[in-house]
Design a protein around this motif. Structure first.
Motif, PDB file in Angstrom:
ATOM      1  N   HIS A 113       2.966  -2.166  -3.905  1.00 16.62           N
ATOM      2  CA  HIS A 113       3.709  -2.169  -2.639  1.00 16.62           C
ATOM      3  C   HIS A 113       4.453  -0.842  -2.521  1.00 16.62           C
ATOM      4  O   HIS A 113       5.281  -0.494  -3.365  1.00 16.62           O
ATOM      5  CB  HIS A 113       4.704  -3.337  -2.662  1.00 16.62           C
ATOM      6  N   SER A 114       4.161  -0.093  -1.477  1.00 19.73           N
ATOM      7  CA  SER A 114       4.799   1.208  -1.255  1.00 19.73           C
ATOM      8  C   SER A 114       5.979   1.071  -0.303  1.00 19.73           C
ATOM      9  O   SER A 114       5.822   0.597   0.820  1.00 19.73           O
ATOM     10  CB  SER A 114       3.793   2.205  -0.674  1.00 19.73           C
ATOM     11  N   HIS A 115       7.143   1.516  -0.769  1.00 23.97           N
ATOM     12  CA  HIS A 115       8.360   1.432   0.023  1.00 23.97           C
ATOM     13  C   HIS A 115       8.918   2.813   0.386  1.00 23.97           C
ATOM     14  O   HIS A 115      10.025   2.905   0.920  1.00 23.97           O
ATOM     15  CB  HIS A 115       9.447   0.668  -0.741  1.00 23.97           C
ATOM     16  N   LYS A 144      -3.114  -3.889  -1.555  1.00 24.99           N
ATOM     17  CA  LYS A 144      -2.144  -2.839  -1.243  1.00 24.99           C
ATOM     18  C   LYS A 144      -1.293  -3.231  -0.034  1.00 24.99           C
ATOM     19  O   LYS A 144      -1.824  -3.695   0.978  1.00 24.99           O
ATOM     20  CB  LYS A 144      -2.866  -1.518  -0.967  1.00 24.99           C
ATOM     21  N   ALA A 146       2.287  -1.829   2.311  1.00 24.34           N
ATOM     22  CA  ALA A 146       3.245  -0.754   2.565  1.00 24.34           C
ATOM     23  C   ALA A 146       4.172  -1.166   3.695  1.00 24.34           C
ATOM     24  O   ALA A 146       3.802  -1.961   4.562  1.00 24.34           O
ATOM     25  CB  ALA A 146       2.531   0.548   2.916  1.00 24.34           C
ATOM     26  N   ALA A 151       4.400   5.408   4.480  1.00 24.46           N
ATOM     27  CA  ALA A 151       4.484   4.953   3.089  1.00 24.46           C
ATOM     28  C   ALA A 151       3.096   4.625   2.549  1.00 24.46           C
ATOM     29  O   ALA A 151       2.789   4.872   1.375  1.00 24.46           O
ATOM     30  CB  ALA A 151       5.397   3.740   2.992  1.00 24.46           C
ATOM     31  N   ALA A 152       2.228   4.079   3.395  1.00 21.78           N
ATOM     32  CA  ALA A 152       0.851   3.775   2.985  1.00 21.78           C
ATOM     33  C   ALA A 152       0.086   5.056   2.688  1.00 21.78           C
ATOM     34  O   ALA A 152      -0.611   5.173   1.668  1.00 21.78           O
ATOM     35  CB  ALA A 152       0.146   2.977   4.074  1.00 21.78           C
TER      36      ALA A 152
END
Length: 364
Positions: A113-115, A144, A146, A151-152
């Motif tokens: 998880h992109s934050h 995935k 985001a 962020a993705a």
């Protein structure tokens, strides 16, 4: 259906952006079907630990001297706890270590998880590590997520096969609380003038030194104001000393970690966020929910502007545009109906997003 326990990997469950977003989702998850447990890398008590325990979740500290040892211990834990079939990691580049540990432990479902949109490092070794971590994330993650497109793109290279899950809040709850809190700061203190708030960890990325330059400029122009800085972090002592050195003690107030951020924002005049970089800060969703104008660094993703005319992007090359905006004419906040409709339509309702995440887990 058997209870599904999902293991979330976080540093510590404090009142920070990603952690607050995660709690907003956790509160709305059906706990008879899905339960969250949290691996942390400290034995210190986090701000949300008590609430997590009350909701039926577990805090699982894994203590290690370095990322490699942490990875080994996480793998050992997962092998000894086969009830976890899903690992959901929230620590950006460090996700690489946690995904590898999960893979070696035989975990089939590994969520990265992109934050954020940057790790904020620029050294040669840091760049080498960044490239390795990003490549590992892309190869090892089986799913995935985001908080936004920027962020993705940072962690995964594109938005293909990435679930964009905006940092949601309890919109109706926030709007209701805001309506009841218009005079919250005034009731707590007798400070006069413009009420400015900054919310976030006291670290380099949040650029509090720039905020103090704004405060210094406002004071030099004899503009009455109070700047409230909410949060804790490693720069507290340095910032406190800078406030004293600049003779800003009567203008800048350190609030520490607060549970009443919504009330404080609802009664402030402006929020500032001169960050060096950000993903999609949940606090900006909250600020727009309460109708608060936010002055935001132009280094922050433009996705944070929800088209309610409550976000202005300004350069952090100079404080003058910030001072002009803070001392300018009063803005008009959108109606509650417009706010609610806009935020829901753009995917920022925690209840809806909790259902989306639940379906992801169930479908794995």
């Amino acid at each position: 259906m058997a209870l599904q326990r999902v293991l979330h990997i976080v540093g510590k469950m404090d009142r920070a952006g990603a952690e607050t977003m995660l709690m907003n989702l956790y509160r709305h998850i059906d706990h008879t079907q899905i339960q969250f447990d949290f691996v942390t890398f400290t034995n210190e008590v986090g701000d949300y630990d008590e609430e997590i325990n009350n909701l039926g979740g577990k805090i699982i500290p894994i203590l290690a001297k370095n990322p490699i040892e942490r990875m080994v211990r996480l793998r050992h834990f997962l092998r000894n706890n086969p009830q976890y079939e899903i690992v959901h990691s929230h620590m950006l580049l460090s996700n690489a270590f946690h995904l590898l540990a999960s893979k070696y432990a035989g975990i089939k479902h590994r969520i990265s998880h992109s934050h954020n949109t940057s790790n904020g490092k620029s050294g040669i070794l840091e760049k080498v590590y960044e490239k390795w971590a990003i490549l590992t994330n892309r190869q090892i993650a089986t799913y995935k997520i985001a908080c936004g497109k920027s962020a993705a793109n940072y962690l995964f290279g594109n938005t293909k096969e990435v679930l964009i899950l905006p940092n949601a809040v309890d919109i109706q709850g926030v709007i209701k609380l805001a309506k009841e809190s218009q005079d919250y700061i005034r009731e707590e203190s007798d400070e006069q003038g413009i009420k400015i708030i900054q919310v976030g960890r006291l670290n380099e990325v949040k650029n509090h030194q720039f905020s103090l330059k704004i405060a210094q400029a406002l004071k030099s122009k004899d503009i009455a104001f109070t700047m409230y800085i909410a949060g804790q972090g490693s720069l507290y002592d340095i910032l406190k000393q800078q406030v004293a050195d600049l003779s800003l003690m009567n203008n800048v107030k350190f609030l520490g970690v607060r549970t009443d951020i919504t009330e404080l924002m609802a009664s402030a005049d402006y929020m500032i966020m001169p960050s060096l970089h950000e993903g999609f800060p949940v606090v900006l969703v909250e600020s727009q929910s309460v109708g608060l104008k936010a002055l935001v660094s132009d280094q922050v993703s433009k996705e944070v502007d929800l088209r309610l005319e409550l976000v202005d992007f300004l350069s952090i090359d100079s404080v003058e545009p910030w001072v002009s905006a803070l001392s300018g004419s009063k803005y008009v906040s959108p109606s509650e109906e417009q706010t609610l409709e806009t935020l829901k339509s753009k995917g920022f309702d925690a209840s809806t997003n909790a259902q989306i995440l639940s379906q992801v887990y169930k479908g794995l």
